[in-house]
Design a protein around this motif. Structure first.
Motif, PDB file in Angstrom:
ATOM      1  N   ARG A 125      -0.657  20.154 -10.721  1.00  0.00           N
ATOM      2  CA  ARG A 125       0.678  19.552 -10.749  1.00  0.00           C
ATOM      3  C   ARG A 125       0.791  18.447  -9.707  1.00  0.00           C
ATOM      4  N   ALA A 126       0.229  18.690  -8.528  1.00  0.00           N
ATOM      5  CA  ALA A 126       0.290  17.685  -7.464  1.00  0.00           C
ATOM      6  C   ALA A 126      -0.491  16.436  -7.858  1.00  0.00           C
ATOM      7  N   VAL A 127      -1.662  16.625  -8.437  1.00  0.00           N
ATOM      8  CA  VAL A 127      -2.484  15.492  -8.866  1.00  0.00           C
ATOM      9  C   VAL A 127      -1.767  14.736  -9.983  1.00  0.00           C
ATOM     10  N   SER A 128      -1.213  15.459 -10.932  1.00  0.00           N
ATOM     11  CA  SER A 128      -0.501  14.836 -12.042  1.00  0.00           C
ATOM     12  C   SER A 128       0.675  14.006 -11.538  1.00  0.00           C
ATOM     13  N   GLU A 129       1.425  14.548 -10.602  1.00  0.00           N
ATOM     14  CA  GLU A 129       2.583  13.849 -10.040  1.00  0.00           C
ATOM     15  C   GLU A 129       2.140  12.581  -9.313  1.00  0.00           C
ATOM     16  N   LEU A 130       1.071  12.683  -8.540  1.00  0.00           N
ATOM     17  CA  LEU A 130       0.597  11.533  -7.775  1.00  0.00           C
ATOM     18  C   LEU A 130       0.008  10.456  -8.686  1.00  0.00           C
ATOM     19  N   ILE A 131      -0.732  10.854  -9.700  1.00  0.00           N
ATOM     20  CA  ILE A 131      -1.286   9.874 -10.647  1.00  0.00           C
ATOM     21  C   ILE A 131      -0.150   9.166 -11.376  1.00  0.00           C
ATOM     22  N   GLY A 132       0.881   9.916 -11.731  1.00  0.00           N
ATOM     23  CA  GLY A 132       2.044   9.297 -12.360  1.00  0.00           C
ATOM     24  C   GLY A 132       2.678   8.256 -11.460  1.00  0.00           C
ATOM     25  N   ARG A 133       2.724   8.542 -10.176  1.00  0.00           N
ATOM     26  CA  ARG A 133       3.341   7.617  -9.232  1.00  0.00           C
ATOM     27  C   ARG A 133       2.469   6.394  -8.999  1.00  0.00           C
ATOM     28  N   VAL A 134       1.179   6.595  -8.695  1.00  0.00           N
ATOM     29  CA  VAL A 134       0.327   5.442  -8.378  1.00  0.00           C
ATOM     30  C   VAL A 134      -0.008   4.628  -9.626  1.00  0.00           C
ATOM     31  N   GLY A 135       0.151   5.223 -10.803  1.00  0.00           N
ATOM     32  CA  GLY A 135      -0.089   4.504 -12.040  1.00  0.00           C
ATOM     33  C   GLY A 135       1.156   3.836 -12.596  1.00  0.00           C
ATOM     34  N   ASP A 136       2.286   4.039 -11.955  1.00  0.00           N
ATOM     35  CA  ASP A 136       3.539   3.423 -12.364  1.00  0.00           C
ATOM     36  C   ASP A 136       3.426   1.909 -12.248  1.00  0.00           C
ATOM     37  N   LYS A 137       4.003   1.192 -13.199  1.00  0.00           N
ATOM     38  CA  LYS A 137       3.831  -0.271 -13.203  1.00  0.00           C
ATOM     39  C   LYS A 137       4.368  -0.924 -11.939  1.00  0.00           C
ATOM     40  N   TRP A 138       5.475  -0.421 -11.392  1.00  0.00           N
ATOM     41  CA  TRP A 138       6.031  -1.043 -10.189  1.00  0.00           C
ATOM     42  C   TRP A 138       5.137  -0.789  -8.986  1.00  0.00           C
ATOM     43  N   THR A 139       4.593   0.415  -8.884  1.00  0.00           N
ATOM     44  CA  THR A 139       3.676   0.713  -7.780  1.00  0.00           C
ATOM     45  C   THR A 139       2.457  -0.191  -7.857  1.00  0.00           C
ATOM     46  N   VAL A 140       1.902  -0.336  -9.046  1.00  0.00           N
ATOM     47  CA  VAL A 140       0.720  -1.181  -9.219  1.00  0.00           C
ATOM     48  C   VAL A 140       1.025  -2.619  -8.798  1.00  0.00           C
ATOM     49  N   LEU A 141       2.169  -3.145  -9.235  1.00  0.00           N
ATOM     50  CA  LEU A 141       2.514  -4.528  -8.908  1.00  0.00           C
ATOM     51  C   LEU A 141       2.816  -4.709  -7.417  1.00  0.00           C
ATOM     52  N   ILE A 142       3.452  -3.724  -6.801  1.00  0.00           N
ATOM     53  CA  ILE A 142       3.751  -3.807  -5.371  1.00  0.00           C
ATOM     54  C   ILE A 142       2.458  -3.729  -4.560  1.00  0.00           C
ATOM     55  N   VAL A 143       1.589  -2.798  -4.894  1.00  0.00           N
ATOM     56  CA  VAL A 143       0.312  -2.672  -4.174  1.00  0.00           C
ATOM     57  C   VAL A 143      -0.507  -3.948  -4.349  1.00  0.00           C
ATOM     58  N   GLN A 144      -0.502  -4.499  -5.551  1.00  0.00           N
ATOM     59  CA  GLN A 144      -1.231  -5.740  -5.804  1.00  0.00           C
ATOM     60  C   GLN A 144      -0.680  -6.863  -4.919  1.00  0.00           C
ATOM     61  N   ALA A 145       0.626  -6.965  -4.800  1.00  0.00           N
ATOM     62  CA  ALA A 145       1.237  -8.018  -3.975  1.00  0.00           C
ATOM     63  C   ALA A 145       0.950  -7.793  -2.496  1.00  0.00           C
ATOM     64  N   LEU A 146       1.059  -6.549  -2.034  1.00  0.00           N
ATOM     65  CA  LEU A 146       0.846  -6.259  -0.610  1.00  0.00           C
ATOM     66  C   LEU A 146      -0.630  -6.310  -0.221  1.00  0.00           C
ATOM     67  N   ALA A 147      -1.516  -6.242  -1.196  1.00  0.00           N
ATOM     68  CA  ALA A 147      -2.947  -6.336  -0.890  1.00  0.00           C
ATOM     69  C   ALA A 147      -3.280  -7.711  -0.315  1.00  0.00           C
ATOM     70  N   LYS A 148      -2.442  -8.702  -0.598  1.00  0.00           N
ATOM     71  CA  LYS A 148      -2.653 -10.056  -0.079  1.00  0.00           C
ATOM     72  C   LYS A 148      -2.231 -10.163   1.385  1.00  0.00           C
ATOM     73  N   GLY A 149      -1.431  -9.203   1.849  1.00  0.00           N
ATOM     74  CA  GLY A 149      -0.968  -9.225   3.232  1.00  0.00           C
ATOM     75  C   GLY A 149       0.482  -8.790   3.313  1.00  0.00           C
ATOM     76  N   PRO A 150       0.972  -8.585   4.546  1.00  0.00           N
ATOM     77  CA  PRO A 150       2.362  -8.159   4.733  1.00  0.00           C
ATOM     78  C   PRO A 150       3.339  -9.121   4.064  1.00  0.00           C
ATOM     79  N   CYS A 151       4.469  -8.568   3.639  1.00  0.00           N
ATOM     80  CA  CYS A 151       5.431  -9.374   2.892  1.00  0.00           C
ATOM     81  C   CYS A 151       6.844  -8.870   3.162  1.00  0.00           C
ATOM     82  N   ARG A 152       7.766  -9.807   3.300  1.00  0.00           N
ATOM     83  CA  ARG A 152       9.164  -9.432   3.472  1.00  0.00           C
ATOM     84  C   ARG A 152       9.748  -8.985   2.142  1.00  0.00           C
ATOM     85  N   PHE A 153      10.797  -8.178   2.227  1.00  0.00           N
ATOM     86  CA  PHE A 153      11.403  -7.562   1.047  1.00  0.00           C
ATOM     87  C   PHE A 153      11.746  -8.596  -0.027  1.00  0.00           C
ATOM     88  N   ASN A 154      12.512  -9.626   0.338  1.00  0.00           N
ATOM     89  CA  ASN A 154      12.955 -10.597  -0.663  1.00  0.00           C
ATOM     90  C   ASN A 154      11.800 -11.403  -1.244  1.00  0.00           C
TER      91      ASN A 154
END
Length: 128
Positions: A14-43
């Motif tokens: 259940r824990a693995v399923s919940e975490l995979i659901g979270r890290v595979g979420d489209k918003w998480t993927v896009l945020i991680v992709q953006a932050l991989a370039k470096g720190p970023c302000r909210f806006n």
């Protein structure tokens, strides 16, 4: 003979399923992709990620922060500026996330062509 327990009854599953659901979420993927370039302000992050609402960005960043994948830094300015960055754990997540993004961009034309063919002709039948 006893029945095998349901695979999702295991707390680890259940824990693995919940975490995979979270890290595979489209918003998480896009945020991680953006932050991989470096720190970023909210806006700035919100502008980079088209279509994300302020509420969803806030919620996803809080979840990433809670899981230890992102860090929030408040700069003592007026008004306060908030910056987000990946932690070492977040950077380790960015490796497969960036690979998935790269795969997606590389195969997008083929996938679009397949979808168009499917929509025009219907599903392809595979001979048995």
């Amino acid at each position: 003979m006893t029945a095998a327990p349901h695979p999702h009854s295991n707390p680890d599953c259940r824990a693995v399923s919940e975490l995979i659901g979270r890290v595979g979420d489209k918003w998480t993927v896009l945020i991680v992709q953006a932050l991989a370039k470096g720190p970023c302000r909210f806006n700035a992050l919100k502008r980079q990620i088209g279509g994300i609402s302020q509420q969803m960005l806030t919620r996803t960043l809080k979840t990433l922060e809670r899981d230890g994948m992102a860090a929030r830094r408040v700069h003592a300015t007026v008004p306060p500026q908030v910056e987000y960055a990946l932690t070492p754990l977040g950077h380790s997540l960015s490796v497969p996330v960036l690979a998935l993004a790269e795969w997606t961009f590389a195969h997008l034309p083929q996938i679009h062509a397949n979808r168009a063919a499917y929509d025009d002709e219907g599903p392809r039948r595979v001979a048995a």
